[in-house]
Write an enzyme that holds these catalytic residues in place. Sequence first.
Site, short mmCIF file in Angstrom:
data_model
loop_
_atom_site.label_atom_id
_atom_site.label_comp_id
_atom_site.label_asym_id
_atom_site.label_seq_id
_atom_site.Cartn_x
_atom_site.Cartn_y
_atom_site.Cartn_z
CD GLU A 1 31.52 51.45 39.79
OE1 GLU A 1 31.94 51.78 38.65
OE2 GLU A 1 31.27 50.27 40.10
CG HIS B 1 35.82 51.29 34.18
ND1 HIS B 1 34.57 51.86 34.30
CD2 HIS B 1 35.85 50.25 35.06
CE1 HIS B 1 33.89 51.21 35.23
NE2 HIS B 1 34.63 50.24 35.69
CG HIS C 1 35.61 51.56 40.22
ND1 HIS C 1 35.52 50.43 41.00
CD2 HIS C 1 35.09 51.21 39.02
CE1 HIS C 1 35.00 49.44 40.29
NE2 HIS C 1 34.73 49.89 39.09
CE1 TYR D 1 35.77 46.07 43.55
CE2 TYR D 1 36.86 48.13 42.97
CZ TYR D 1 36.35 46.89 42.61
OH TYR D 1 36.42 46.48 41.29
CG ASP E 1 28.77 44.73 37.15
OD1 ASP E 1 28.70 45.97 37.30
OD2 ASP E 1 29.71 44.18 36.54
#
Length: 364
Positions: free
Chosen positions: A327, A117, A193, A195, A262
């Site tokens: 994302e 990131h 990003h 959630y 992920d």
Amino acid sequence: MSNFFIFFCFIILALGNLAHVSSEDKLGIYELKKGDFSIKVTNFGARIVSVILPDKNGKLADVVLGYDTVKEYMNDTRHFGAIVGRVANRIDGAQFTLNGTHYKLDANGGSGAYTIHGGKNGFSQVIWKVKKHEKKGPSPFITLSYYSADGEEGFPGAVLVFVTYTLSEPYKLSVTMKAKALNKATPVNLAQHSYWNLGGHDSGDILSDELQIFASHITPVDKKLIPTGEIVSVKETPYDFLSPHVIKTPIKELPNGSKGYDINYVLDGYKSKMMKPVAVVYNKKSGRVMKLSSNAPGVQLYTGNNINNLKGKGGYIYQAYAALCLETQGFPDSVNHPNFPSQIVTPGNTYEHYMLHTFSTKKD
């Protein structure tokens, strides 16, 4: 290149430096509101800090994870609601070569094994300048900008970055991310990003949510979660969300003892820069539905696997699977995989990344 263009670039650089130095006393939270639909944004990391939506019975709830204060976001390591960059996701070895020059980056992930990131002080950890803010009206919006200097976190070239959040009817949230390379070619891969927990940020886990992802392939990863460079089919694997189903069922079948998802999905039609369907999430209890579309080639699905006893809004304690991230992005580590779509932006060209979230409700 004209003398006027060169002069213009230097003016932008100078203004960017001034904003970078003087904006520390301008931290704030800014609201966009359209009826019973509203969001709040902070200019620290250009983060979405709340999204308020009605459920199938009209009851309002905040459907993104986060904190109560800007100060808590400044200590955040989860990138809640942030714009991450200059390059989102991972870069193997925290290095790459571009146009014959080798660049070493801030190795802030995997005990120095990679950059994640954008580095320790990536775009999620800096103060953005509020360019324009219209709280109400037909299409409330806020535009923020950030000047990223040449050499910041090891990346080449100066970059001017913009993000605009806009509300429109009925219950639509658009995100527009743009970046201009000012003096050198450089990789740019921005991601939003947030959630998401459509049941409400304090409603428990998302394992019973129904998910559909419009992607027939993924980019498989090694133990460091770095892409191997392959693009493989999801058919007959636990990564297959082409047909909607609850999230918890295939988690048990994930390889290598993975606790959850992920992974980057290769969106169908990924070579096109047109808007395309990305995903649909449905929370049965609240009836809330989120449809996501984007012009990006990929989307990272993350199911909050590593969240553990994290104090969030209102003192609520977030645990694993408290939310999911979708994302949209360029493929991770593209700078080291020439077969992946390029993320390189050259001076005179503009990086453009669009997302559209469409919310609705349904009753069984």
